[in-house]
Write a protein that holds these residues in place. Sequence first.
Motif, PDB file in Angstrom:
ATOM      1  N   HIS A  40       8.595   8.275   5.842  1.00 32.31           N
ATOM      2  CA  HIS A  40       8.743   9.278   6.902  1.00 32.31           C
ATOM      3  C   HIS A  40       9.763   8.848   7.950  1.00 32.31           C
ATOM      4  CE1 HIS A  40       4.629   9.891   5.267  1.00 32.31           C
ATOM      5  NE2 HIS A  40       5.079  11.108   5.208  1.00 32.31           N
ATOM      6  N   GLY A  41      10.439   7.744   7.694  1.00 32.16           N
ATOM      7  CA  GLY A  41      11.469   7.309   8.634  1.00 32.16           C
ATOM      8  C   GLY A  41      10.982   6.398   9.737  1.00 32.16           C
ATOM      9  N   GLU A  42       9.707   5.963   9.636  1.00 31.84           N
ATOM     10  CA  GLU A  42       9.201   5.013  10.630  1.00 31.84           C
ATOM     11  C   GLU A  42       9.325   3.614  10.048  1.00 31.84           C
ATOM     12  OE1 GLU A  42       5.272   6.572  11.039  1.00 31.84           O
ATOM     13  OE2 GLU A  42       6.077   8.480  11.762  1.00 31.84           O
ATOM     14  N   GLY A  62       0.814  -1.221   0.000  1.00 35.82           N
ATOM     15  CA  GLY A  62       0.000   0.000   0.000  1.00 35.82           C
ATOM     16  C   GLY A  62       0.844   1.266   0.000  1.00 35.82           C
ATOM     17  N   GLU A  63       1.952   1.190   0.723  1.00 36.25           N
ATOM     18  CA  GLU A  63       2.823   2.355   0.853  1.00 36.25           C
ATOM     19  C   GLU A  63       3.406   2.804  -0.492  1.00 36.25           C
ATOM     20  OE1 GLU A  63       6.495   3.557   3.807  1.00 36.25           O
ATOM     21  OE2 GLU A  63       6.424   1.536   3.010  1.00 36.25           O
ATOM     22  N   LEU A  64       3.543   1.839  -1.399  1.00 32.72           N
ATOM     23  CA  LEU A  64       4.133   2.153  -2.702  1.00 32.72           C
ATOM     24  C   LEU A  64       3.303   3.188  -3.463  1.00 32.72           C
ATOM     25  CD1 LEU A  64       4.985  -1.485  -3.909  1.00 32.72           C
ATOM     26  CD2 LEU A  64       6.531   0.137  -2.811  1.00 32.72           C
ATOM     27  N   PHE A  65       2.004   3.239  -3.129  1.00 34.03           N
ATOM     28  CA  PHE A  65       1.094   4.083  -3.909  1.00 34.03           C
ATOM     29  C   PHE A  65       0.559   5.260  -3.102  1.00 34.03           C
ATOM     30  CE2 PHE A  65       1.060  -0.310  -5.344  1.00 34.03           C
ATOM     31  CZ  PHE A  65       1.564  -0.126  -6.616  1.00 34.03           C
ATOM     32  N   ARG A  66       1.218   5.555  -1.999  1.00 33.20           N
ATOM     33  CA  ARG A  66       0.797   6.664  -1.154  1.00 33.20           C
ATOM     34  C   ARG A  66       1.924   7.709  -1.110  1.00 33.20           C
ATOM     35  NH1 ARG A  66      -1.838   4.725   4.358  1.00 33.20           N
ATOM     36  NH2 ARG A  66      -2.905   3.369   2.879  1.00 33.20           N
ATOM     37  N   SER A  67       1.621   8.915  -1.495  1.00 34.21           N
ATOM     38  CA  SER A  67       2.660   9.957  -1.573  1.00 34.21           C
ATOM     39  C   SER A  67       2.995  10.515  -0.206  1.00 34.21           C
ATOM     40  CB  SER A  67       2.189  11.122  -2.449  1.00 34.21           C
ATOM     41  OG  SER A  67       1.911  10.691  -3.742  1.00 34.21           O
ATOM     42  N   SER A  68       4.258  10.833  -0.014  1.00 29.53           N
ATOM     43  CA  SER A  68       4.657  11.604   1.167  1.00 29.53           C
ATOM     44  C   SER A  68       4.365  13.074   0.868  1.00 29.53           C
ATOM     45  CB  SER A  68       6.152  11.416   1.429  1.00 29.53           C
ATOM     46  OG  SER A  68       6.893  11.963   0.358  1.00 29.53           O
TER      47      SER A  68
END
Lengths: 250, 175
Positions: free
Chosen positions: A224-226, A169-175
Amino acid sequence: MEEARYEYLLQLGDSDLILGQRLAALCGHGPALEEDIAMSNVALDLIGQARFWLSYAAEIKGGDADEDTLAFLRDAPAYRNVLLVEQPNGDYGHTIVRQCFYDVWHFFVLQALMQSTDTRIADIAAKSIKEVQYHVERSGDWVVRLGDGTEESHRRTQAAVDKLWRYTGELFRSSEAEQALVEAGIAVDVATLYEPWRAHMQALFEEATLELPGDQPMQCGGKHGEHTEHLGYVLAEMQHLQRSYPGARW
Amino acid sequence: MTVSEQTRFDINDVWQWLDAVPDPEIPVVSVIDLGIVRDVRFEDEQLVVTITPTYSGCPAMQVIEDNILEALRENGVDDARLDVQLSPAWTTDWMSERGKENLRGYGIAPPGESAGTQVIDISRITRSGRNVLPQTCPHCGSKHTERVSEFGSTPCKALHRCLDCAEPFDYFKPF
């Protein structure tokens, strides 16, 4: 804007670097000689690409920063890689599924970045995508061979899919950094890559007789470094020399 | 420095010197044969050589850069700089015919035409990946060969095998 660009370059470089480091750890341990070599080749490509991204990031940061200080002297919370790439190698099905998820995503990201308004980013993307095309072919081929292989290889590969899916999921969520750059045409809006990525996975999994998992909560935070606890171990090994002998040179 | 001193190096000579710098892993081809030297020029008194990397992670690139500077120094050029240019990305289509012949003589099947600037496409990935054309065995000339692995002893090569003479051989991948 420069701060966002720096963060974004770290995201791109760190994911390549950490996955390259993970794969490099398999050198000498591959299940067959050809696989051992292939894995090391992919690791080299990824580390080479990471150098391009991190060198650019270091130029923006200025001062004493260079690709090496960024790779070897940052702690885990300063790393911006996605969580997927820091997951342990596990069995070979696990290694290959992680690779396949990343490779296909990586391909679509680079394809979009070839149109980046930042020409340096576009140049690195155009260079890298030629290599990533080989990566996509290889990991996809293995997913099919293992998924549609023996009962045991099928079971293990499906287990890897089920375990690693939560990190996709993280791959498709922008920071926030990414969002700022998307508006300037510098970064790709990763949300737009989900459909093509999923369609590619669906076709591949059908051939591999594997099932795509249903909706489930996704693990995010890497950008975000987490990080998960695994990244610290990767860095401990990768950074050992520079931490023990600061400034040591080859 | 006078004008005559500035131009004491002929650019054509520089290309010739570079043609004597071999690829450290495949010494039968020079950096010129590989097509990685994109430009040679003077900026005031400094000689600037522009090169394009082959594969991003190719361990030979650093050695190649060092060897190019060393070759220039040996020929009396003390003030030289290497620029690395990523775009357009290196392709095996830039390899010289002589280089390809030398590869064959060395036991490495030379690359065929690359996809060049065609749009890269991953939509037709199937079980066997792209169609793999049999390459001509550099040892016996047979076309009765098969691919063992897309990844060979260096990033630029794939591993093939001759089904007639039974020898394995490297294939320099079109890229």
